[in-house]
Design a protein around this motif. Structure first.
Motif, PDB file in Angstrom:
ATOM      1  N   ALA A 184      76.600  62.102  70.015  1.00  0.00           N
ATOM      2  CA  ALA A 184      77.828  61.238  69.897  1.00  0.00           C
ATOM      3  C   ALA A 184      77.748  59.995  69.026  1.00  0.00           C
ATOM      4  CB  ALA A 184      78.252  60.622  71.313  1.00  0.00           C
ATOM      5  N   GLU A 185      76.523  59.384  68.908  1.00  0.00           N
ATOM      6  CA  GLU A 185      76.212  58.375  68.128  1.00  0.00           C
ATOM      7  C   GLU A 185      76.263  58.839  66.574  1.00  0.00           C
ATOM      8  OE1 GLU A 185      75.602  54.452  66.923  1.00  0.00           O
ATOM      9  OE2 GLU A 185      75.958  55.242  68.910  1.00  0.00           O
ATOM     10  N   ARG A 186      75.923  60.011  66.220  1.00  0.00           N
ATOM     11  CA  ARG A 186      75.999  60.280  65.000  1.00  0.00           C
ATOM     12  C   ARG A 186      77.330  60.516  64.692  1.00  0.00           C
ATOM     13  NH1 ARG A 186      71.650  59.353  61.935  1.00  0.00           N
ATOM     14  NH2 ARG A 186      69.959  59.827  63.267  1.00  0.00           N
ATOM     15  N   THR A 187      78.167  61.212  65.665  1.00  0.00           N
ATOM     16  CA  THR A 187      79.705  61.253  65.228  1.00  0.00           C
ATOM     17  C   THR A 187      80.487  60.188  64.959  1.00  0.00           C
ATOM     18  OG1 THR A 187      79.492  63.337  66.431  1.00  0.00           O
ATOM     19  CG2 THR A 187      81.869  62.564  66.003  1.00  0.00           C
ATOM     20  N   ARG A 188      79.952  59.133  65.942  1.00  0.00           N
ATOM     21  CA  ARG A 188      80.637  57.671  65.592  1.00  0.00           C
ATOM     22  C   ARG A 188      80.333  57.249  64.388  1.00  0.00           C
ATOM     23  NH1 ARG A 188      79.740  52.483  65.718  1.00  0.00           N
ATOM     24  NH2 ARG A 188      77.234  53.010  66.068  1.00  0.00           N
ATOM     25  N   ARG A 189      79.157  57.144  63.843  1.00  0.00           N
ATOM     26  CA  ARG A 189      78.729  56.716  62.456  1.00  0.00           C
ATOM     27  C   ARG A 189      79.578  57.454  61.665  1.00  0.00           C
ATOM     28  NH1 ARG A 189      72.259  56.160  63.092  1.00  0.00           N
ATOM     29  NH2 ARG A 189      72.094  54.474  64.684  1.00  0.00           N
ATOM     30  N   LYS A 191      82.522  58.894  61.535  1.00  0.00           N
ATOM     31  CA  LYS A 191      83.720  58.561  61.541  1.00  0.00           C
ATOM     32  C   LYS A 191      83.902  57.262  60.801  1.00  0.00           C
ATOM     33  CE  LYS A 191      85.478  61.269  65.464  1.00  0.00           C
ATOM     34  NZ  LYS A 191      85.798  61.252  67.009  1.00  0.00           N
ATOM     35  N   VAL A 192      83.022  56.467  61.275  1.00  0.00           N
ATOM     36  CA  VAL A 192      83.141  54.878  60.625  1.00  0.00           C
ATOM     37  C   VAL A 192      83.072  55.146  59.143  1.00  0.00           C
ATOM     38  CG1 VAL A 192      82.035  52.798  60.619  1.00  0.00           C
ATOM     39  CG2 VAL A 192      82.513  53.824  62.827  1.00  0.00           C
ATOM     40  N   ILE A 193      81.637  55.829  58.808  1.00  0.00           N
ATOM     41  CA  ILE A 193      81.627  55.952  57.266  1.00  0.00           C
ATOM     42  C   ILE A 193      82.988  56.447  56.790  1.00  0.00           C
ATOM     43  CG2 ILE A 193      80.490  57.031  55.543  1.00  0.00           C
ATOM     44  CD1 ILE A 193      78.011  56.704  57.579  1.00  0.00           C
ATOM     45  N   HIS A 194      83.662  57.503  57.236  1.00  0.00           N
ATOM     46  CA  HIS A 194      84.901  58.479  56.590  1.00  0.00           C
ATOM     47  C   HIS A 194      85.855  57.166  56.645  1.00  0.00           C
ATOM     48  CE1 HIS A 194      87.605  61.352  55.634  1.00  0.00           C
ATOM     49  NE2 HIS A 194      88.498  60.935  56.639  1.00  0.00           N
ATOM     50  N   ALA A 195      86.005  56.366  57.655  1.00  0.00           N
ATOM     51  CA  ALA A 195      87.317  55.366  57.551  1.00  0.00           C
ATOM     52  C   ALA A 195      86.745  54.198  56.561  1.00  0.00           C
ATOM     53  CB  ALA A 195      87.211  54.699  58.971  1.00  0.00           C
ATOM     54  N   SER A 196      85.648  53.827  56.352  1.00  0.00           N
ATOM     55  CA  SER A 196      85.218  52.853  55.464  1.00  0.00           C
ATOM     56  C   SER A 196      85.688  53.411  53.945  1.00  0.00           C
ATOM     57  CB  SER A 196      84.147  52.579  55.500  1.00  0.00           C
ATOM     58  OG  SER A 196      83.567  51.954  56.602  1.00  0.00           O
ATOM     59  N   GLY A 197      85.217  55.040  54.000  1.00  0.00           N
ATOM     60  CA  GLY A 197      85.510  55.322  52.339  1.00  0.00           C
ATOM     61  C   GLY A 197      87.004  55.280  52.270  1.00  0.00           C
ATOM     62  N   GLU A 198      87.867  55.842  53.170  1.00  0.00           N
ATOM     63  CA  GLU A 198      89.258  55.925  52.977  1.00  0.00           C
ATOM     64  C   GLU A 198      89.869  54.348  52.904  1.00  0.00           C
ATOM     65  OE1 GLU A 198      91.349  58.329  53.075  1.00  0.00           O
ATOM     66  OE2 GLU A 198      89.873  59.951  53.463  1.00  0.00           O
ATOM     67  N   MET A 199      89.263  53.275  53.233  1.00  0.00           N
ATOM     68  CA  MET A 199      89.770  51.869  52.962  1.00  0.00           C
ATOM     69  C   MET A 199      89.484  51.423  51.695  1.00  0.00           C
ATOM     70  SD  MET A 199      89.110  48.497  55.250  1.00  0.00           S
ATOM     71  CE  MET A 199      89.464  49.215  56.659  1.00  0.00           C
ATOM     72  N   GLU A 200      88.325  51.874  51.321  1.00  0.00           N
ATOM     73  CA  GLU A 200      87.653  51.730  49.934  1.00  0.00           C
ATOM     74  C   GLU A 200      88.522  52.433  48.944  1.00  0.00           C
ATOM     75  OE1 GLU A 200      83.803  51.958  49.413  1.00  0.00           O
ATOM     76  OE2 GLU A 200      83.168  50.517  50.890  1.00  0.00           O
TER      77      GLU A 200
END
Length: 266
Positions: A184-189, A191-200
Motif C-alpha cells: 500500500a505504501e508503494r502504491t501511495r508513492r 500515485k503521488v509521483i504520478h500526480a506530481s508528474g501531471e502537475m508539472e
C-alpha cells in the motif's frame, strides 16, 4: 635390621614424593589473559598473575579468572511490543572481566548472572518500543541495552562492550500484514509521483500555450509538424482534427477579397 632399613627407605621415599607434590602445588603458572584470586584461610588476600606465582598449600587457595572477551548467545525471548505484537528476539553480547576480585567475590557465577540479566533486559527494553522501531532502529536498541547491562554489571567487575540483536522473528500473519502495508505504501508513492508528474506537465503545457498564443501561425506550424510525423506510417487512415481558429485568417482574407470585388463592380 633389614626390615628397619626397608621401612626407612619407604618413609624417605614417601617424604620425597610429598615434598615434590607440595612444590608442584605451590608453583602455579598463569597465562597472560589469566588472573588468580588468592584466598588465605578463607579471606581475600590479593590478585596475582600473570606468570609464575606461589600459592602456599593448605593455607591459600586460588581461583582462576579469564580476562578475555566472552561471546554469549542470548536465547530466543518472547517479547510483546508496545503496540501489542508478539515477536521472538535473540541477541548476542560481548563482555569481559575487568576486575577479577569483584567477579569472584561479589557474584556466585558471573557468567550465569550476566546471561540472566541480558535476557530480562532484552525483554524489558524491547517491550517499550513498537514493532517498527525494532525493525528499523536496531542500532539505537543495541546501544540502550548495552548501556543498561554495563551499568548493572559494573559491581561484578564486568565490562559489556557490545550488544547485537540478531533476529526478530514474526508469525506468518504479521508478515502478511507487513507485506500488505508495504504494498500500500508503494502504491501511495506511485500515485503521488504520478500526480506530481501531471502537475508539472500541466504547468509546462500552460507555458507552451502562452508562447503559441503570441503568434497564431505557430500553432499551425505545430499541426503541420505533427502531420509530418504521423504520415511516415502509410498503413492507416488518419483523422486529424483541425481547429476552426486556424482557418479564421483564411476566411477573413476571402471576405476581404469578395468585398473588394463588390466595390469594384459598383
Amino acid at each position: 635390621m633389614e626390615a628397619l632399613a626397608y621401612n626407612s627407605n619407604v618413609f624417605f621415599t614417601a617424604l620425597i614424593l610429598l615434598i615434590v607434590l607440595l612444590l608442584l602445588s605451590t608453583f602455579k603458572i598463569l597465562r597472560e589473559y589469566e588472573r588468580g584470586v588468592i584466598f588465605m584461610l578463607g579471606r581475600f588476600h590479593k590478585v596475582k598473575g600473570p606468570g609464575l606465582i606461589i600459592v602456599i598449600p593448605l593455607v591459600q587457595q586460588m581461583v582462576r579468572v579469564d580476562l578475555r572477551t566472552i561471546v554469549m548467545d542470548v536465547p530466543t525471548q518472547d517479547v510483546i511490543s508496545r503496540d501489542n505484537v508478539s515477536v521472538k528476539v535473540n541477541a548476542v553480547i560481548y563482555f569481559r572481566v575487568i576486575d577479577a576480585q569483584k567477579a569472584i567475590i561479589n557474584v556466585e557465577d558471573y557468567l550465569q548472572a550476566t546471561s540472566q540479566l541480558a535476557q530480562t533486559t532484552l525483554r524489558s527494553v524491547l517491550g517499550q518500543h513498537e514493532l517498527d522501531e525494532m525493525l528499523a532502529n536496531r542500532d539505537m536498541l543495541n546501544t540502550d541495552i548495552q548501556a543498561i547491562l554495563d551499568t548493572r554489571t559494573d559491581g561484578w567487575g564486568i565490562k559489556v562492550s557490545n550488544v547485537e540483536i540478531k533476529h526478530v522473528d514474526l508469525n506468518e500473519t504479521m508478515v502478511r500484514a507487513i507485506a500488505r502495508q508495504a504494498e500500500a505504501e508503494r502504491t501511495r508513492r506511485a500515485k503521488v509521483i504520478h500526480a506530481s508528474g501531471e502537475m508539472e506537465a500541466s504547468a509546462k503545457l500552460v507555458e507552451a500555450a502562452k508562447t503559441l498564443a503570441i503568434e497564431p501561425n505557430a500553432i499551425l506550424l505545430r499541426y503541420l509538424q505533427t502531420l509530418t510525423e504521423i504520415a511516415t506510417e502509410k498503413n492507416s487512415t488518419i483523422l486529424f482534427p483541425l481547429p476552426m481558429d486556424l482557418l479564421k485568417g483564411a476566411f477573413q482574407e476571402n471576405k476581404t477579397v469578395k468585398v473588394s470585388k463588390t466595390k469594384k463592380t459598383e
